[in-house]
Write a protein that holds these residues in place. Structure first.
Motif, PDB file in Angstrom:
ATOM      1  N   GLU A 145       0.845  -1.191   0.000  1.00 49.71           N
ATOM      2  CA  GLU A 145       0.000   0.000   0.000  1.00 49.71           C
ATOM      3  C   GLU A 145       0.882   1.244   0.000  1.00 49.71           C
ATOM      4  OE1 GLU A 145      -4.050   1.414   2.305  1.00 49.71           O
ATOM      5  OE2 GLU A 145      -2.441   0.574   3.541  1.00 49.71           O
ATOM      6  N   LYS A 146       0.511   2.212  -0.818  1.00 52.42           N
ATOM      7  CA  LYS A 146       1.233   3.477  -0.829  1.00 52.42           C
ATOM      8  C   LYS A 146       1.093   4.165   0.534  1.00 52.42           C
ATOM      9  CE  LYS A 146       2.774   3.547  -5.066  1.00 52.42           C
ATOM     10  NZ  LYS A 146       4.229   3.424  -5.315  1.00 52.42           N
ATOM     11  N   ALA A 147       2.155   4.815   0.952  1.00 43.83           N
ATOM     12  CA  ALA A 147       2.168   5.439   2.279  1.00 43.83           C
ATOM     13  C   ALA A 147       1.062   6.480   2.425  1.00 43.83           C
ATOM     14  CB  ALA A 147       3.537   6.077   2.535  1.00 43.83           C
ATOM     15  N   ALA A 148       0.844   7.298   1.404  1.00 41.86           N
ATOM     16  CA  ALA A 148      -0.195   8.327   1.476  1.00 41.86           C
ATOM     17  C   ALA A 148      -1.577   7.702   1.560  1.00 41.86           C
ATOM     18  CB  ALA A 148      -0.104   9.260   0.265  1.00 41.86           C
ATOM     19  N   THR A 149      -1.810   6.624   0.809  1.00 36.47           N
ATOM     20  CA  THR A 149      -3.091   5.922   0.858  1.00 36.47           C
ATOM     21  C   THR A 149      -3.329   5.341   2.240  1.00 36.47           C
ATOM     22  OG1 THR A 149      -2.868   5.348  -1.485  1.00 36.47           O
ATOM     23  CG2 THR A 149      -4.460   4.078  -0.195  1.00 36.47           C
ATOM     24  N   SER A 150      -2.284   4.788   2.822  1.00 34.33           N
ATOM     25  CA  SER A 150      -2.381   4.230   4.166  1.00 34.33           C
ATOM     26  C   SER A 150      -2.761   5.302   5.179  1.00 34.33           C
ATOM     27  CB  SER A 150      -1.046   3.589   4.559  1.00 34.33           C
ATOM     28  OG  SER A 150      -1.077   3.131   5.893  1.00 34.33           O
ATOM     29  N   TYR A 151      -2.144   6.491   5.060  1.00 34.23           N
ATOM     30  CA  TYR A 151      -2.459   7.556   6.015  1.00 34.23           C
ATOM     31  C   TYR A 151      -3.917   7.995   5.890  1.00 34.23           C
ATOM     32  CZ  TYR A 151      -2.746  11.814   8.579  1.00 34.23           C
ATOM     33  OH  TYR A 151      -3.174  12.769   9.471  1.00 34.23           O
ATOM     34  N   ILE A 152      -4.397   8.163   4.662  1.00 32.00           N
ATOM     35  CA  ILE A 152      -5.777   8.585   4.458  1.00 32.00           C
ATOM     36  C   ILE A 152      -6.742   7.530   4.992  1.00 32.00           C
ATOM     37  CG2 ILE A 152      -7.546   9.046   2.716  1.00 32.00           C
ATOM     38  CD1 ILE A 152      -5.675  11.409   3.238  1.00 32.00           C
ATOM     39  N   ARG A 153      -6.429   6.280   4.775  1.00 28.47           N
ATOM     40  CA  ARG A 153      -7.288   5.196   5.276  1.00 28.47           C
ATOM     41  C   ARG A 153      -7.386   5.260   6.807  1.00 28.47           C
ATOM     42  NH1 ARG A 153      -6.396  -0.296   6.327  1.00 28.47           N
ATOM     43  NH2 ARG A 153      -4.203  -0.105   5.758  1.00 28.47           N
ATOM     44  N   THR A 154      -6.271   5.529   7.458  1.00 19.06           N
ATOM     45  CA  THR A 154      -6.277   5.667   8.919  1.00 19.06           C
ATOM     46  C   THR A 154      -7.069   6.901   9.349  1.00 19.06           C
ATOM     47  OG1 THR A 154      -4.115   4.582   9.084  1.00 19.06           O
ATOM     48  CG2 THR A 154      -4.811   5.909  10.961  1.00 19.06           C
ATOM     49  N   LEU A 155      -6.870   8.004   8.640  1.00 20.55           N
ATOM     50  CA  LEU A 155      -7.560   9.256   8.962  1.00 20.55           C
ATOM     51  C   LEU A 155      -9.071   9.105   8.831  1.00 20.55           C
ATOM     52  CD1 LEU A 155      -6.823  12.183   9.759  1.00 20.55           C
ATOM     53  CD2 LEU A 155      -6.899  12.763   7.335  1.00 20.55           C
ATOM     54  N   GLN A 156      -9.500   8.283   7.904  1.00 21.94           N
ATOM     55  CA  GLN A 156     -10.934   8.054   7.676  1.00 21.94           C
ATOM     56  C   GLN A 156     -11.518   7.013   8.626  1.00 21.94           C
ATOM     57  OE1 GLN A 156     -10.690   7.014   3.498  1.00 21.94           O
ATOM     58  NE2 GLN A 156     -11.379   9.056   2.865  1.00 21.94           N
ATOM     59  N   GLY A 157     -10.693   6.453   9.507  1.00 21.61           N
ATOM     60  CA  GLY A 157     -11.169   5.451  10.444  1.00 21.61           C
ATOM     61  C   GLY A 157     -11.312   4.072   9.838  1.00 21.61           C
ATOM     62  N   LYS A 158     -10.719   3.856   8.668  1.00 17.24           N
ATOM     63  CA  LYS A 158     -10.806   2.559   8.003  1.00 17.24           C
ATOM     64  C   LYS A 158      -9.584   1.686   8.291  1.00 17.24           C
ATOM     65  CE  LYS A 158     -13.521   4.582   4.260  1.00 17.24           C
ATOM     66  NZ  LYS A 158     -13.557   4.909   2.807  1.00 17.24           N
ATOM     67  N   GLY A 159      -8.651   2.227   9.042  1.00 13.95           N
ATOM     68  CA  GLY A 159      -7.447   1.505   9.432  1.00 13.95           C
ATOM     69  C   GLY A 159      -6.930   2.101  10.722  1.00 13.95           C
ATOM     70  N   ARG A 160      -5.800   1.587  11.178  1.00 16.69           N
ATOM     71  CA  ARG A 160      -5.205   2.150  12.380  1.00 16.69           C
ATOM     72  C   ARG A 160      -3.692   2.121  12.211  1.00 16.69           C
ATOM     73  NH1 ARG A 160      -6.077   1.314  16.972  1.00 16.69           N
ATOM     74  NH2 ARG A 160      -4.012   1.054  17.810  1.00 16.69           N
ATOM     75  N   SER A 161      -3.025   2.882  13.063  1.00 15.96           N
ATOM     76  CA  SER A 161      -1.575   2.961  12.944  1.00 15.96           C
ATOM     77  C   SER A 161      -0.975   3.319  14.291  1.00 15.96           C
ATOM     78  CB  SER A 161      -1.190   4.018  11.900  1.00 15.96           C
ATOM     79  OG  SER A 161       0.203   4.172  11.832  1.00 15.96           O
ATOM     80  N   THR A 162      -0.121   2.452  14.816  1.00 19.73           N
ATOM     81  CA  THR A 162       0.593   2.734  16.060  1.00 19.73           C
ATOM     82  C   THR A 162       2.074   2.474  15.850  1.00 19.73           C
ATOM     83  OG1 THR A 162       0.340   0.477  16.904  1.00 19.73           O
ATOM     84  CG2 THR A 162      -1.400   2.063  17.465  1.00 19.73           C
ATOM     85  N   LEU A 163       2.861   2.935  16.793  1.00 19.22           N
ATOM     86  CA  LEU A 163       4.309   2.773  16.699  1.00 19.22           C
ATOM     87  C   LEU A 163       4.705   1.303  16.734  1.00 19.22           C
ATOM     88  CD1 LEU A 163       6.857   4.581  16.581  1.00 19.22           C
ATOM     89  CD2 LEU A 163       6.948   4.439  19.079  1.00 19.22           C
ATOM     90  N   THR A 164       4.134   0.547  17.671  1.00 19.96           N
ATOM     91  CA  THR A 164       4.557  -0.825  17.913  1.00 19.96           C
ATOM     92  C   THR A 164       4.369  -1.743  16.721  1.00 19.96           C
ATOM     93  OG1 THR A 164       4.250  -0.719  20.318  1.00 19.96           O
ATOM     94  CG2 THR A 164       4.051  -2.873  19.313  1.00 19.96           C
ATOM     95  N   GLU A 165       3.361  -1.526  15.923  1.00 20.86           N
ATOM     96  CA  GLU A 165       3.047  -2.497  14.867  1.00 20.86           C
ATOM     97  C   GLU A 165       3.912  -2.337  13.621  1.00 20.86           C
ATOM     98  OE1 GLU A 165      -1.016  -0.801  12.899  1.00 20.86           O
ATOM     99  OE2 GLU A 165      -0.807  -0.691  15.074  1.00 20.86           O
ATOM    100  N   HIS A 166       4.903  -1.470  13.672  1.00 22.44           N
ATOM    101  CA  HIS A 166       5.756  -1.233  12.512  1.00 22.44           C
ATOM    102  C   HIS A 166       7.210  -1.645  12.772  1.00 22.44           C
ATOM    103  CE1 HIS A 166       2.364   1.456  11.606  1.00 22.44           C
ATOM    104  NE2 HIS A 166       2.743   1.369  10.347  1.00 22.44           N
TER     105      HIS A 166
END
Length: 301
Positions: A145-166
């Motif tokens: 997944e493109k990084a920008a697409t991933s960020y938008i998906r998280t911003l829209q509440g369709k994904g999540r992103s935390t420090l630990t999972e990377h």
């Protein structure tokens, strides 16, 4: 086998730390090194470290000064500085828990990751509570997944992103570093854009990272002063994204990011000059559509 993975633990709270260490002991692959940086915590954890070297390779350092209260990213940086020359880095929260096959899956996919020149790897994740009970579904991600697409998906509440999972490459970290926003809100979000050079993130859905949400968790604490700092961080990191990388987003996505930024600016600050300057900034990025954002977020000053 050469150790390619450094697991960094910026430590401060002991309450759940035993579970974190147990999740490392239980890894099906022990091909990693652990670096624990104690942010001058008042809690003694030496009892938890006794005999730990029999389970995995680790380095422990208690720092003389607490820096996390002022800058979490400074604490992350000095903990990373404890590590050696491992090619990849994971920052593991001192209350989070790794699924037993996280390291195994990292190595299983490493050849693919390097063939594709991937700099950021992301695992599936699941939320747990104070008792370690699962409180969410497992969050899965597109394999590529493109990084920008991933960020938008998280911003829209369709994904999540935390420090630990990377997991991220040391080279990418040394190139960009973590940006120091208030209480590190958004510092990792920006990293997952910059570290892969706005290119692809590779996801591993066959291993799960458990992210603990508790009363001690920074994002859960009911503290007005902290809330204002979080809001400032959200405003600043979203502004930073548009200021530096707006070309990677559609106009609709830019509006979404700027709306998030402006809403949080207006929440934590009623400074009219700062507000006006940001309105001018938005106007340069999205033109007349700025006025709808302003209208939708009007407060009585």
């Amino acid at each position: 086998m050469e150790i390619r993975l450094a697991i960094i633990i910026p430590f401060y709270k002991k309450k759940y730390f035993r579970k974190t260490l147990e999740s490392l002991k239980n890894q099906t692959s022990k091909n990693f090194s652990v670096y624990i940086g104690n942010d001058n915590s008042p809690e003694n954890i030496e009892d938890l470290l006794i005999g730990l070297a029999e389970d995995f390779n680790f380095t422990y350092q208690k720092f003389d000064k607490n820096v996390g209260a002022q800058s979490l990213t400074t604490q992350w940086d000095r903990c990373i500085a404890l590590s050696s020359n491992e090619d990849f880095i994971m920052i593991l929260g001192d209350d989070d828990v790794l699924g037993e096959n996280v390291v195994e899956q990292f190595y299983k996919n490493l050849e693919t990751v390097e063939d594709l020149n991937i700099k950021v790897i992301r695992f599936a994740s699941q939320l747990i509570n104070e008792a370690g009970e699962k409180t969410s579904e497992i969050f899965l991600n597109p394999e590529i997944e493109k990084a920008a697409t991933s960020y938008i998906r998280t911003l829209q509440g369709k994904g999540r992103s935390t420090l630990t999972e990377h997991i991220f490459s040391r080279a990418a970290y040394e190139k960009y570093g973590f940006k120091d926003f208030p209480v590190a809100f958004g510092s990792d979000n920006v990293a997952w854009l910059e570290f892969p050079d706005l290119a692809d993130i590779f996801s591993i859905n066959e291993a799960v990272v458990n992210v603990r949400i508790s009363k001690e968790h920074l994002s859960s604490r009911n503290d007005n002063g902290l809330d204002y700092r979080k809001r400032e961080g959200i405003y600043l990191f979203n502004r930073y994204i548009i200021a530096n990388y707006d070309q990677y987003f559609t106009e609709e996505e830019k509006i979404l990011i700027l709306k998030k930024s402006y809403r949080n600016l207006r929440y934590y600050s009623r400074n009219k000059i700062k507000t006006l300057l940001f309105i001018i900034f938005m106007f340069r990025k999205i033109g007349l559509k700025t006025w709808q954002i302003v209208k939708d977020n009007r407060f009585n000053d």
